[in-house]
Design an enzyme around this catalytic site. Structure first.
Site, PDB file in Angstrom:
ATOM      1  N   ARG A   1     -43.911  -1.062  46.024  1.00  0.00           N
ATOM      2  CA  ARG A   1     -45.165  -1.414  46.348  1.00  0.00           C
ATOM      3  C   ARG A   1     -45.338  -1.712  47.869  1.00  0.00           C
ATOM      4  O   ARG A   1     -46.160  -1.854  48.364  1.00  0.00           O
ATOM      5  CB  ARG A   1     -45.487  -2.720  45.738  1.00  0.00           C
ATOM      6  N   SER A   2     -44.242  -1.364  48.476  1.00  0.00           N
ATOM      7  CA  SER A   2     -44.197  -1.711  50.071  1.00  0.00           C
ATOM      8  C   SER A   2     -44.907  -0.478  50.530  1.00  0.00           C
ATOM      9  O   SER A   2     -45.397  -0.925  51.733  1.00  0.00           O
ATOM     10  CB  SER A   2     -42.703  -1.440  50.517  1.00  0.00           C
TER      11      SER A   2
ATOM     12  N   LYS B   1     -28.799  -1.787  49.266  1.00  0.00           N
ATOM     13  CA  LYS B   1     -29.200  -3.252  50.026  1.00  0.00           C
ATOM     14  C   LYS B   1     -27.753  -3.701  50.399  1.00  0.00           C
ATOM     15  O   LYS B   1     -27.556  -4.174  51.479  1.00  0.00           O
ATOM     16  CB  LYS B   1     -29.751  -4.287  49.166  1.00  0.00           C
TER      17      LYS B   1
ATOM     18  N   ASP C   1     -35.364 -11.606  52.648  1.00  0.00           N
ATOM     19  CA  ASP C   1     -35.843 -11.924  51.426  1.00  0.00           C
ATOM     20  C   ASP C   1     -35.838 -13.533  51.154  1.00  0.00           C
ATOM     21  O   ASP C   1     -36.782 -14.026  50.743  1.00  0.00           O
ATOM     22  CB  ASP C   1     -34.779 -11.487  50.073  1.00  0.00           C
TER      23      ASP C   1
ATOM     24  N   GLY D   1     -29.783 -17.539  37.755  1.00  0.00           N
ATOM     25  CA  GLY D   1     -29.325 -16.315  38.404  1.00  0.00           C
ATOM     26  C   GLY D   1     -28.497 -16.269  39.399  1.00  0.00           C
ATOM     27  O   GLY D   1     -28.634 -17.129  40.253  1.00  0.00           O
TER      28      GLY D   1
ATOM     29  N   ILE E   1     -18.661 -15.796  36.777  1.00  0.00           N
ATOM     30  CA  ILE E   1     -18.068 -15.503  38.071  1.00  0.00           C
ATOM     31  C   ILE E   1     -19.000 -15.281  39.294  1.00  0.00           C
ATOM     32  O   ILE E   1     -18.449 -15.584  40.244  1.00  0.00           O
ATOM     33  CB  ILE E   1     -17.012 -14.371  37.570  1.00  0.00           C
TER      34      ILE E   1
ATOM     35  N   GLY F   1     -44.182 -14.838  42.109  1.00  0.00           N
ATOM     36  CA  GLY F   1     -43.026 -14.010  43.108  1.00  0.00           C
ATOM     37  C   GLY F   1     -43.720 -13.049  44.001  1.00  0.00           C
ATOM     38  O   GLY F   1     -43.210 -12.540  44.866  1.00  0.00           O
TER      39      GLY F   1
HETATM   40  P1  NAP Z   1     -29.521  -8.115  40.331  1.00  0.00           P
HETATM   41  O1  NAP Z   1     -28.601  -8.325  41.447  1.00  0.00           O
HETATM   42  O2  NAP Z   1     -29.362  -7.080  39.358  1.00  0.00           O
HETATM   43  O3  NAP Z   1     -29.486  -9.457  39.416  1.00  0.00           O
HETATM   44  C1  NAP Z   1     -29.933  -9.554  38.203  1.00  0.00           C
HETATM   45  C2  NAP Z   1     -29.817 -11.051  37.800  1.00  0.00           C
HETATM   46  O4  NAP Z   1     -30.331 -11.265  36.387  1.00  0.00           O
HETATM   47  C3  NAP Z   1     -28.352 -11.307  37.675  1.00  0.00           C
HETATM   48  O5  NAP Z   1     -28.303 -13.066  37.722  1.00  0.00           O
HETATM   49  C4  NAP Z   1     -28.275 -11.102  35.961  1.00  0.00           C
HETATM   50  O6  NAP Z   1     -26.942 -11.830  35.291  1.00  0.00           O
HETATM   51  C5  NAP Z   1     -29.298 -11.496  35.381  1.00  0.00           C
HETATM   52  N1  NAP Z   1     -29.722 -11.093  34.298  1.00  0.00           N
HETATM   53  C6  NAP Z   1     -30.271  -9.783  33.932  1.00  0.00           C
HETATM   54  N2  NAP Z   1     -30.232  -9.371  32.676  1.00  0.00           N
HETATM   55  C7  NAP Z   1     -30.203 -10.619  31.932  1.00  0.00           C
HETATM   56  C8  NAP Z   1     -30.055 -11.003  30.618  1.00  0.00           C
HETATM   57  N3  NAP Z   1     -30.470 -10.023  29.609  1.00  0.00           N
HETATM   58  N4  NAP Z   1     -29.533 -12.050  30.268  1.00  0.00           N
HETATM   59  C9  NAP Z   1     -29.281 -13.011  31.163  1.00  0.00           C
HETATM   60  N5  NAP Z   1     -29.438 -12.915  32.643  1.00  0.00           N
HETATM   61  C10 NAP Z   1     -29.795 -11.426  32.866  1.00  0.00           C
HETATM   62  O7  NAP Z   1     -31.124  -7.996  40.833  1.00  0.00           O
HETATM   63  P2  NAP Z   1     -31.725  -8.776  41.882  1.00  0.00           P
HETATM   64  O8  NAP Z   1     -31.825  -7.886  43.157  1.00  0.00           O
HETATM   65  O9  NAP Z   1     -30.687 -10.211  42.222  1.00  0.00           O
HETATM   66  O10 NAP Z   1     -33.064  -8.987  41.417  1.00  0.00           O
HETATM   67  C11 NAP Z   1     -33.456 -10.000  40.416  1.00  0.00           C
HETATM   68  C12 NAP Z   1     -34.893 -10.100  40.083  1.00  0.00           C
HETATM   69  O11 NAP Z   1     -35.519 -10.574  41.306  1.00  0.00           O
HETATM   70  C13 NAP Z   1     -35.562  -8.770  39.900  1.00  0.00           C
HETATM   71  O12 NAP Z   1     -36.261  -8.820  38.838  1.00  0.00           O
HETATM   72  C14 NAP Z   1     -36.185  -8.268  41.105  1.00  0.00           C
HETATM   73  O13 NAP Z   1     -37.217  -7.399  40.969  1.00  0.00           O
HETATM   74  C15 NAP Z   1     -36.729  -9.871  41.583  1.00  0.00           C
HETATM   75  N6  NAP Z   1     -36.772  -9.732  43.035  1.00  0.00           N
HETATM   76  C16 NAP Z   1     -38.150  -9.976  43.666  1.00  0.00           C
HETATM   77  C17 NAP Z   1     -38.099 -10.000  44.946  1.00  0.00           C
HETATM   78  C18 NAP Z   1     -39.451 -10.238  45.523  1.00  0.00           C
HETATM   79  O14 NAP Z   1     -39.756 -10.158  46.506  1.00  0.00           O
HETATM   80  N7  NAP Z   1     -40.367 -11.090  44.545  1.00  0.00           N
HETATM   81  C19 NAP Z   1     -37.235  -9.545  46.021  1.00  0.00           C
HETATM   82  C20 NAP Z   1     -35.926  -9.288  45.291  1.00  0.00           C
HETATM   83  C21 NAP Z   1     -35.673  -9.347  43.702  1.00  0.00           C
HETATM   84  P3  NAP Z   1     -25.749 -11.046  35.251  1.00  0.00           P
HETATM   85  O15 NAP Z   1     -24.984 -11.353  36.621  1.00  0.00           O
HETATM   86  O16 NAP Z   1     -25.027 -11.748  34.209  1.00  0.00           O
HETATM   87  O17 NAP Z   1     -25.991  -9.483  34.906  1.00  0.00           O
END
Ligand code: NAP
Length: 283
Positions: free
Chosen positions: A26-27, A76, A113, A139, A167, A251
């Site tokens: 969406r940027s 990233k 962020d 998370g 971990i 968010g």
């Molecule tokens: P990421 O590095 O892939 O991390 C994903 C997180 O979700 C990890 O903690 C993962 O746990 C957990 N997760 C995924 N599937 C799961 C499941 N089935 N059960 C339990 N935990 C689960 O992604 P990220 O970059 O941190 O992004 C996380 C979310 O934030 C995304 O939805 C992203 O779109 C959103 N986000 C929003 C903004 C904003 O501006 N609003 C900015 C950045 C990100 P594990 O470590 O166990 O896999």
């Protein structure tokens, strides 16, 4: 050749978002709204860049008139090794989302962020006081690291964290220090007791994915609940938190606010985050 000759002459400034894939971003709509609103003759474009081409593309961009870029999944983390200057917070978080191509040809990498996360809460809940009580972060992925850094910087006295893969939460504790307390994923509901700021930083609850399964029985109505997921705006987590009497912050504002510092550096004007921008990005 002097270093200052390494970039193209700067007429119409160009900026981009680099990701793979990138069509969902969406940027472009967000920055396009600001460019139009402020009558700036710049452009912001989505660039699909495969991981193996990132270094080559970044080297070429300043010569093509680009003044900076956002980077998103999967670049990233890897962009840190390609930047000449990495801010302390990007280094601590281990990821960057905003690049500035300096006139001397150097690439400056920052992470906004955490700034966007806090600015969103402060705008939507101006009386939020982070240091009044513990925060609980569900998370421990890349976005969670930015959230943890910004909450600690904002003065939360204790930061509780639980992640399916324990971990990754332990790693955050090791890097961010003694205020971080790791809870087991099976006990994640317990860490909500007494927490005044509760964050879903997982991707759970996103459209097409399962809802977050953490039980919210211990969630206090005094808590502020916020979600990083913004499709849908009201995630199942926020719906339930609101039903329990909590203030909730969606968010989308984090996405909007994290974009502002980059826009200001590239195009020379601090942009506003308001309802008109939200509507444009949601349209
Ligand atoms: P990421 O590095 O892939 O991390 C994903 C997180 O979700 C990890 O903690 C993962 O746990 C957990 N997760 C995924 N599937 C799961 C499941 N089935 N059960 C339990 N935990 C689960 O992604 P990220 O970059 O941190 O992004 C996380 C979310 O934030 C995304 O939805 C992203 O779109 C959103 N986000 C929003 C903004 C904003 O501006 N609003 C900015 C950045 C990100 P594990 O470590 O166990 O896999």
């Amino acid at each position: 050749m002097p270093e200052t000759d390494s970039a193209a002459p700067r007429n119409t400034p160009l900026a981009a978002v680099l990701g793979w894939p990138i069509a969902h971003s969406r940027s472009p709509r967000l920055h396009g709204h600001w460019l139009q609103r402020y009558g700036i003759s710049g452009h912001y474009v989505p660039l699909p860049v495969m991981p193996e081409h990132l270094a080559e593309v970044l080297r070429a961009m300043p010569r093509m008139g680009f003044v900076g870029a956002n980077v998103t999944i999967p670049h990233k983390e890897s962009v840190l090794a390609l930047a000449d200057v990495v801010t302390d917070r990007a280094a601590l978080i281990g990821a960057a989302n905003t690049l500035i191509f300096r006139p001397d040809g150097k690439i400056h990498a920052d992470n906004t962020d955490g700034y966007g996360f806090i600015a969103n809460i402060r705008q939507m809940a101006p009386d939020w006081i982070p240091d009044l009580g513990p925060a609980a972060v569900i998370g421990a992925g890349g976005a969670a690291r930015a959230v943890v850094a910004s909450l600690l910087e904002s003065g939360v006295p204790e930061l509780r964290i639980a992640n399916r893969t324990r971990i990754r939460a332990e790693q955050i504790k090791a890097e961010f220090g003694a205020k971080v307390v790791v809870y087991d994923w099976a006990q994640a509901g317990n860490m909500l007791e007494g927490a005044l700021t509760v964050v879903n930083a997982t991707s759970m609850g996103m459209a097409g994915k399962e809802a977050l399964r953490v039980p919210l029985d211990a969630l206090s109505p005094d808590a502020l609940a916020t979600d990083l997921v913004y499709t849908p705006l009201m995630t199942p987590f926020l719906v339930e938190a609101q039903a329990r009497g909590c203030r909730v912050v969606d968010g989308l504002g984090m996405l909007l606010h994290q974009a502002a510092p980059g826009f200001e550096r590239w195009f020379g004007r601090r942009p506003e985050v308001d309802e008109a921008l939200r509507a444009a990005v949601l349209a």
